[in-house]
Motif scaffolding. Structure first.
Motif, short mmCIF file in Angstrom:
data_model
loop_
_atom_site.label_atom_id
_atom_site.label_comp_id
_atom_site.label_asym_id
_atom_site.label_seq_id
_atom_site.Cartn_x
_atom_site.Cartn_y
_atom_site.Cartn_z
N GLU A 13 0.84 -1.19 0.00
CA GLU A 13 0.00 0.00 0.00
C GLU A 13 0.88 1.25 0.00
O GLU A 13 1.92 1.29 0.66
CB GLU A 13 -0.88 -0.01 1.26
CG GLU A 13 -2.02 0.95 1.20
CD GLU A 13 -2.96 0.77 2.38
OE1 GLU A 13 -3.23 1.79 3.04
OE2 GLU A 13 -3.39 -0.36 2.64
N PRO A 15 2.19 4.88 1.00
CA PRO A 15 2.16 5.60 2.28
C PRO A 15 1.11 6.70 2.25
O PRO A 15 0.92 7.37 1.23
CB PRO A 15 3.55 6.19 2.41
CG PRO A 15 4.39 5.53 1.39
CD PRO A 15 3.48 4.98 0.34
N GLN A 16 0.44 6.91 3.36
CA GLN A 16 -0.57 7.96 3.46
C GLN A 16 0.03 9.30 3.86
O GLN A 16 -0.58 10.35 3.66
CB GLN A 16 -1.65 7.56 4.45
CG GLN A 16 -2.48 6.39 3.99
CD GLN A 16 -3.60 6.08 4.96
OE1 GLN A 16 -3.78 6.74 5.97
NE2 GLN A 16 -4.37 5.06 4.64
N GLY A 19 7.06 11.59 3.34
CA GLY A 19 8.36 11.40 3.96
C GLY A 19 9.16 12.68 3.85
O GLY A 19 8.77 13.62 3.15
N VAL A 50 13.15 5.04 6.78
CA VAL A 50 12.54 4.02 5.91
C VAL A 50 13.47 3.59 4.77
O VAL A 50 13.33 2.49 4.25
CB VAL A 50 11.17 4.46 5.35
CG1 VAL A 50 10.15 4.59 6.46
CG2 VAL A 50 11.27 5.75 4.57
N ARG A 80 9.99 8.66 7.64
CA ARG A 80 8.53 8.71 7.52
C ARG A 80 7.92 8.00 8.73
O ARG A 80 8.45 7.02 9.22
CB ARG A 80 8.06 8.02 6.25
CG ARG A 80 6.54 8.02 6.09
CD ARG A 80 6.05 7.29 4.85
NE ARG A 80 6.42 8.03 3.65
CZ ARG A 80 7.13 7.52 2.65
NH1 ARG A 80 7.55 6.28 2.68
NH2 ARG A 80 7.41 8.25 1.61
N ASP A 81 6.78 8.51 9.17
CA ASP A 81 5.99 7.85 10.21
C ASP A 81 4.71 7.37 9.53
O ASP A 81 4.05 8.16 8.84
CB ASP A 81 5.66 8.83 11.33
CG ASP A 81 5.02 8.18 12.53
OD1 ASP A 81 4.12 7.32 12.34
OD2 ASP A 81 5.40 8.51 13.66
N PRO A 82 4.33 6.11 9.70
CA PRO A 82 3.13 5.61 9.02
C PRO A 82 1.82 6.17 9.58
O PRO A 82 0.78 6.05 8.96
CB PRO A 82 3.20 4.10 9.24
CG PRO A 82 4.04 3.92 10.44
CD PRO A 82 5.00 5.07 10.46
N ALA A 83 1.90 6.83 10.75
CA ALA A 83 0.67 7.29 11.40
C ALA A 83 0.45 8.81 11.36
O ALA A 83 -0.62 9.28 11.73
CB ALA A 83 0.67 6.84 12.86
N LYS A 84 1.47 9.55 10.91
CA LYS A 84 1.30 11.02 10.93
C LYS A 84 2.36 11.69 10.07
O LYS A 84 3.36 11.07 9.68
CB LYS A 84 1.41 11.55 12.36
CG LYS A 84 2.79 11.37 12.96
CD LYS A 84 2.89 11.99 14.34
CE LYS A 84 4.32 11.90 14.84
NZ LYS A 84 4.55 12.74 15.96
N THR A 85 2.16 12.96 9.80
CA THR A 85 3.16 13.77 9.13
C THR A 85 4.18 14.21 10.17
O THR A 85 3.80 14.72 11.23
CB THR A 85 2.50 15.00 8.47
OG1 THR A 85 1.55 14.53 7.50
CG2 THR A 85 3.54 15.87 7.78
#
Length: 112
Positions: A13, A15-16, A19, A50, A80-85
């Motif tokens: 998937e 990233p949302q 980075g 990452v 990068r954090d997968p849960a936030k900017t």
């Protein structure tokens, strides 16, 4: 072979959250293998890192721009954090932890 060719392709998937990258140029002994840098980066176990890659290697056998027994290597690091900017301060702190691991683990390394 047929199963391999017709099997559904699974993709990761996207990233949302974006980075952020930081670069680092290092000067170190010419004899230092790249594997030492990789080991040092991995030893940092930085959860926000990452990916990283080398994008430049420079040597100067003449010794005019860089001592002949040294080399310059530049890397880019992606955080990068997968849960936030991430904030700039969070990225900078993570990057400093990686740079500290490099300084601690790679003999003769200095940053340019």
């Amino acid at each position: 072979m047929q199963e391999i060719l017709t099997a559904p392709v699974k993709a990761a998937e996207l990233p949302q959250f974006p980075g952020s990258s930081r670069d680092a140029a290092m000067e170190l002994p010419l004899s230092t293998p790249n594997a030492d840098i990789v080991k040092a980066v991995e030893s940092a176990r930085e959860k926000l890192l990452v990916s990283y890659s080398c994008f430049d290697v420079f040597t100067d056998p003449s010794g005019e721009k860089l001592p002949a027994d040294r080399k310059s290597i530049a890397y880019t690091f992606l955080y990068r954090d997968p849960a936030k900017t991430l904030t700039a301060a969070e990225v900078d702190a993570a990057h400093q932890r990686v740079l500290k691991a490099l300084t601690d683990k790679v003999k003769g390394l200095s940053f340019r």
